[in-house]
Design a protein around this motif. Structure first.
Motif, PDB file in Angstrom:
ATOM      1  N   VAL A   1       0.580  -1.305  -0.270  1.00 54.50           N
ATOM      2  CA  VAL A   1      -0.141  -0.067  -0.108  1.00 54.50           C
ATOM      3  C   VAL A   1       0.912   0.911  -0.530  1.00 54.50           C
ATOM      4  O   VAL A   1       1.812   0.740   0.745  1.00 54.50           O
ATOM      5  CB  VAL A   1      -1.163   0.017   1.375  1.00 54.50           C
ATOM      6  CG1 VAL A   1      -1.431   1.175   1.305  1.00 54.50           C
ATOM      7  CG2 VAL A   1      -1.666  -1.379   1.218  1.00 54.50           C
TER       8      VAL A   1
ATOM      9  N   ASN B   1       0.827   4.786   0.997  1.00 52.92           N
ATOM     10  CA  ASN B   1       0.043   6.588   1.689  1.00 52.92           C
ATOM     11  C   ASN B   1       0.651   7.224   1.174  1.00 52.92           C
ATOM     12  O   ASN B   1       1.436   7.694   1.342  1.00 52.92           O
ATOM     13  CB  ASN B   1       0.673   6.351   3.323  1.00 52.92           C
ATOM     14  CG  ASN B   1       0.598   4.655   3.570  1.00 52.92           C
ATOM     15  OD1 ASN B   1      -0.753   4.092   3.887  1.00 52.92           O
ATOM     16  ND2 ASN B   1       1.460   4.030   4.118  1.00 52.92           N
TER      17      ASN B   1
ATOM     18  N   GLU C   1      -4.755   5.774   0.834  1.00 56.54           N
ATOM     19  CA  GLU C   1      -3.561   5.374  -0.028  1.00 56.54           C
ATOM     20  C   GLU C   1      -4.016   5.013  -1.036  1.00 56.54           C
ATOM     21  O   GLU C   1      -5.233   4.162  -1.391  1.00 56.54           O
ATOM     22  CB  GLU C   1      -4.718   3.869   1.323  1.00 56.54           C
ATOM     23  CG  GLU C   1      -3.982   3.885   2.377  1.00 56.54           C
ATOM     24  CD  GLU C   1      -4.422   3.581   3.868  1.00 56.54           C
ATOM     25  OE1 GLU C   1      -5.539   1.786   2.896  1.00 56.54           O
ATOM     26  OE2 GLU C   1      -3.881   3.020   4.564  1.00 56.54           O
TER      27      GLU C   1
ATOM     28  N   HIS D   1      -3.703   1.247  -2.895  1.00 53.05           N
ATOM     29  CA  HIS D   1      -3.953  -0.417  -2.553  1.00 53.05           C
ATOM     30  C   HIS D   1      -2.994  -1.003  -4.384  1.00 53.05           C
ATOM     31  O   HIS D   1      -3.686  -1.642  -5.152  1.00 53.05           O
ATOM     32  CB  HIS D   1      -4.694  -0.838  -2.288  1.00 53.05           C
ATOM     33  CG  HIS D   1      -5.579  -1.007  -0.981  1.00 53.05           C
ATOM     34  ND1 HIS D   1      -5.384  -1.423   0.079  1.00 53.05           N
ATOM     35  CD2 HIS D   1      -6.202   0.596  -0.447  1.00 53.05           C
ATOM     36  CE1 HIS D   1      -5.709  -0.416   0.821  1.00 53.05           C
ATOM     37  NE2 HIS D   1      -6.203   0.390   1.142  1.00 53.05           N
TER      38      HIS D   1
ATOM     39  N   GLU E   1       4.453   1.112   1.592  1.00 56.75           N
ATOM     40  CA  GLU E   1       4.397  -0.165   3.041  1.00 56.75           C
ATOM     41  C   GLU E   1       4.221  -1.700   2.599  1.00 56.75           C
ATOM     42  O   GLU E   1       2.771  -1.930   2.170  1.00 56.75           O
ATOM     43  CB  GLU E   1       3.499   0.251   4.078  1.00 56.75           C
ATOM     44  CG  GLU E   1       2.737  -0.481   4.896  1.00 56.75           C
ATOM     45  CD  GLU E   1       2.174   0.086   6.336  1.00 56.75           C
ATOM     46  OE1 GLU E   1       1.148   1.291   5.979  1.00 56.75           O
ATOM     47  OE2 GLU E   1       1.620  -0.988   6.773  1.00 56.75           O
TER      48      GLU E   1
ATOM     49  N   ARG F   1       2.120  -4.386   3.500  1.00 58.57           N
ATOM     50  CA  ARG F   1       1.328  -4.773   4.817  1.00 58.57           C
ATOM     51  C   ARG F   1       1.502  -6.236   5.202  1.00 58.57           C
ATOM     52  O   ARG F   1       1.317  -6.521   6.465  1.00 58.57           O
ATOM     53  CB  ARG F   1       0.227  -4.250   4.652  1.00 58.57           C
ATOM     54  CG  ARG F   1      -0.518  -3.436   5.593  1.00 58.57           C
ATOM     55  CD  ARG F   1      -2.402  -3.205   5.450  1.00 58.57           C
ATOM     56  NE  ARG F   1      -1.514  -1.445   5.348  1.00 58.57           N
ATOM     57  CZ  ARG F   1      -2.808  -0.603   4.760  1.00 58.57           C
ATOM     58  NH1 ARG F   1      -3.445  -0.013   4.750  1.00 58.57           N
ATOM     59  NH2 ARG F   1      -1.746   1.020   5.413  1.00 58.57           N
TER      60      ARG F   1
ATOM     61  N   ASP G   1      -8.020   3.236  -4.648  1.00 54.96           N
ATOM     62  CA  ASP G   1      -8.050   4.402  -4.018  1.00 54.96           C
ATOM     63  C   ASP G   1      -8.500   3.272  -2.405  1.00 54.96           C
ATOM     64  O   ASP G   1      -9.123   4.297  -1.935  1.00 54.96           O
ATOM     65  CB  ASP G   1      -8.606   5.260  -4.075  1.00 54.96           C
ATOM     66  CG  ASP G   1      -9.706   5.666  -4.546  1.00 54.96           C
ATOM     67  OD1 ASP G   1     -10.054   4.272  -4.686  1.00 54.96           O
ATOM     68  OD2 ASP G   1     -10.372   6.223  -4.636  1.00 54.96           O
TER      69      ASP G   1
END
Lengths: 335, 328
Positions: free
Chosen positions: A17, A19, A24, A26, A68, A70, A285
């Motif tokens: 993801v 930021n 965010e 994806h 990130e 996740r 998003d």
């Protein structure tokens, strides 16, 4: 003989993801795939489908933050890359896993000679001294088909043509005998005649060196030519995965089918009109809560709009993430 | 088959475009990049002439010369009876509405600080005397024609996707009802699924408005789909020109053969049994082209004569031209 069931790389449920200020993004959603020794896995998708980000995530080549990872696990050679220390990771990058980037113009450093850039990983990862490294560097350039290799080590990247530069990139990626080679659109920036040369080279190198390759591209023609298995990505997810012959002969996902239809074929009679996929790819998003292809799909029905399909097996080595049963020509039974 | 009724809309004769290389303090000319070196072709009314070749072969330069975006070194370019290579500034300006261009990169060819409406109406401001209301109506019509919603007229280019931006570029090119449009790699920057949309749009517009295209591309399969006739270029010269079907089925020039065989086939079942001609080496520099046939350095059939004499551009079949010593 190698154990056929063994895998060198096993990625499970990878989720990346970004930021950003606007929320965010994806980019990679629950991507799972594996790679067996010596095979070539093709990853196809349009720009923005998350194919490059997936590969960058494997080696943590993304700037973090904003990126990130996740969740998910990345098992390479029995270790989870997500858990290894930065120092070990550095050994894996360029050592055990080689990377070829798309643009040979920008991924070589213009102020160092090609020789320097080839020798650097050899000394770092293989612990060679200067003399050994230079000898090996010349061998590598020869291996990728650059004439007069020892003399060309002293040349700078701008003294090479595009195709030659891509060969240098391949030589650098191969420098430390990687177990896995990740090639991110390596021929996209090249002309077809040069692309044909590079494809021929890769086929030859595979026979000689026997490493596993992940080949990212948007060109189904290239995939048909060199891949053993293919994964099709759309909106950050793998929507279909199969052996290359099976995928081209028996595509299941409406997106894969549409992609294959939009290709004009050279050998066949000219179609009156190219079939096209209407609409645009989604922006990523949100986490997928429904099938991301639904707005462009011609088989869409109610279930697609409320549930995100999971990958299901069609046959032994073929799976697809879709609620539509292409063979039966109707929706799958729910549940 | 060449119809008697078909008349050439564009006639290019012996076009040369040499860019000077200047060196030293005095900027003396020490050589020239022969980007286009003596090519001739016709574009017939209502057809699409595909122009293919590798990067650096001069195909974009030809496109720009044909619209006189460059001052050509030599040769004539007849568009609808007027030689535009020698027109004066004012005359050329009056001629501009007839000939337009669609550029490769929709990101770079649209001004990011202008709204879509003002981008499309800019040619109208320049060449016509229209009232504001008329212009708004015309812009709306153009946006309908290329499949953009009228309500987007006040938005900026960055708010659109690549395919939509290319549609804006097409609408702008259509604004002045041109007869002839040069499409310079209009789909190269787009994704496969979007490429088909834009190609279909170009075809629909051609049918509806009777447009004539010069379609420049390196995508051989797309050109085969779109073009009536195809010209193949190598290092500033044409090597073969013919009817699309003939050229793709029975290419005569060794370069065309190699180029066509290099295109990957999207069919793994066939992957093993394609007769592929792999060319060795790279394209030579156009600043210093090899003597004789420019392709002789990479040609699998090259013999001594190729290194000395430049082959003649001649008709080898009906409407099929090529430049090679070894074609019957």
């Amino acid at each position: 003989m190698r154990d056929q069931s063994a895998t060198v790389l096993d990625v499970a449920n990878l989720k990346t993801v970004f930021n950003t200020r606007d929320g965010e993004v994806h980019a990679v959603n629950n991507v799972s795939f594996h790679l067996k020794p010596g095979e070539l896995l093709g990853i196809v998708g349009e720009s923005g489908s998350g194919k490059s980000v997936t590969m960058m995530s494997l080696l943590k080549l993304l700037p973090m933050p904003p990126a990130e990872i996740r969740s998910g696990s990345i098992e390479f050679d029995g270790r989870d890359i997500r858990e290894v220390s930065d120092e070990d990771l550095r050994k894996i990058r360029g050592g055990d896993i080689g990377f070829i980037f798309q643009d040979p113009m920008t991924s070589l450093n213009p102020v160092f000679t090609v020789g320097f850039q080839l020798i650097e990983p050899l000394r770092l990862h293989m612990g060679m001294n200067k003399k050994q490294a230079r000898k090996r560097a010349a061998e590598l350039l020869e291996l990728v088909g650059i004439p007069d290799a020892p003399a060309r080590l002293k040349d700078f990247p701008h003294q090479f043509s595009g195709g030659m530069r891509q060969r240098v990139m391949i030589a650098i990626a191969l420098a430390c005998d990687p177990k896995v080679l990740i090639a991110d659109e390596p021929t996209t920036a090249l002309d077809v005649t040069i692309q044909a040369q590079i494809l021929e080279l890769v086929k030859e190198l595979r026979q000689k060196l026997g490493m596993a390759i992940i080949w990212i591209t948007h060109d189904l023609g290239v995939i048909a030519e060199i891949a053993d298995r293919v994964a099709v990505m759309y909106a950050g997810q793998i929507v279909e995965h199969a052996d290359v012959k099976e995928l081209f002969a028996n595509p299941q996902h409406p997106y894969t089918r549409a992609l294959l239809e939009t290709l004009p074929r050279m050998g066949e009679a000219r179609a009156a009109r190219l079939p096209s996929i209407e609409g645009q790819p989604p922006n990523l998003d949100h986490e997928p809560v429904h099938c991301e292809f639904a707005p462009r799909c011609k088989h869409v029905f109610d279930r697609c709009r409320v549930e995100n399909p999971q990958r299901r097996d069609v046959s032994a080595a073929h799976d697809v993430a879709c609620f539509w049963d292409t063979n039966a020509g109707g929706p799958l039974d729910a549940g | 088959m060449l119809d008697e009724k078909k008349k050439p809309l564009v006639q290019v004769k012996n076009l040369k475009m040499h860019f000077p290389i200047n060196r030293g303090i005095l900027k003396r000319q020490v050589g020239a990049v022969k980007a286009v070196d003596g090519i001739s072709f016709d574009v017939f009314e209502g057809e699409t002439l595909g122009l293919v070749g590798e990067s650096g072969c001069g195909k974009s330069t030809v496109g720009r010369c044909v619209l006189r975006l460059y001052e050509v070194t030599e040769g004539s370019i007849d568009i609808d009876g007027t030689d535009i290579a020698t027109l004066s500034g004012a005359e050329l300006r009056a001629k501009r509405p007839e000939m337009q261009m669609i550029f490769q990169d929709p990101q770079a060819s649209l001004n990011p600080r202008m709204t879509v409406g003002s981008i499309i109406s800019e040619p109208l401001d320049e060449h016509l005397n229209m009232s504001k209301a008329e212009k708004r109506e015309k812009v709306g019509e153009l946006m309908d024609a290329v499949g953009l919603a009228r309500r987007f007229a006040d938005r900026y280019p960055h708010e659109f996707s690549g395919g939509q931006r290319q549609r804006i570029g097409i609408a702008r090119a259509l604004a002045l009802n041109p007869k002839f449009i040069v499409c310079d790699e209009p789909i190269a920057a787009l994704d496969v699924s979007i490429q088909a949309q834009v190609v279909n749009l170009l075809e629909d517009l051609q049918e509806k408005l009777g447009l004539t295209y010069l379609f420049i591309s390196h995508d051989l399969s797309m050109v085969r789909h779109l073009a009536t006739r195809v010209a193949v270029m190598y290092l500033g010269r044409l090597v073969e020109l013919g009817d699309s079907e003939t050229l793709y089925m029975t290419p005569k020039h060794p370069y065309t053969q190699a180029l066509l065989s290099a295109v990957p086939h999207p069919d793994p079942a066939q992957a093993g049994n394609i007769d592929r001609v792999i060319l060795q080496g790279d394209v030579p520099s156009p600043a210093n082209p090899p003597p004789g046939c420019t392709f002789s350095t990479r040609c699998p059939r090259a013999e001594a004569v190729c290194k000395q004499n430049s082959p003649e551009w001649r008709e080898i079949g009906e409407g099929h031209f090529a430049a090679c010593h070894f074609i019957e």
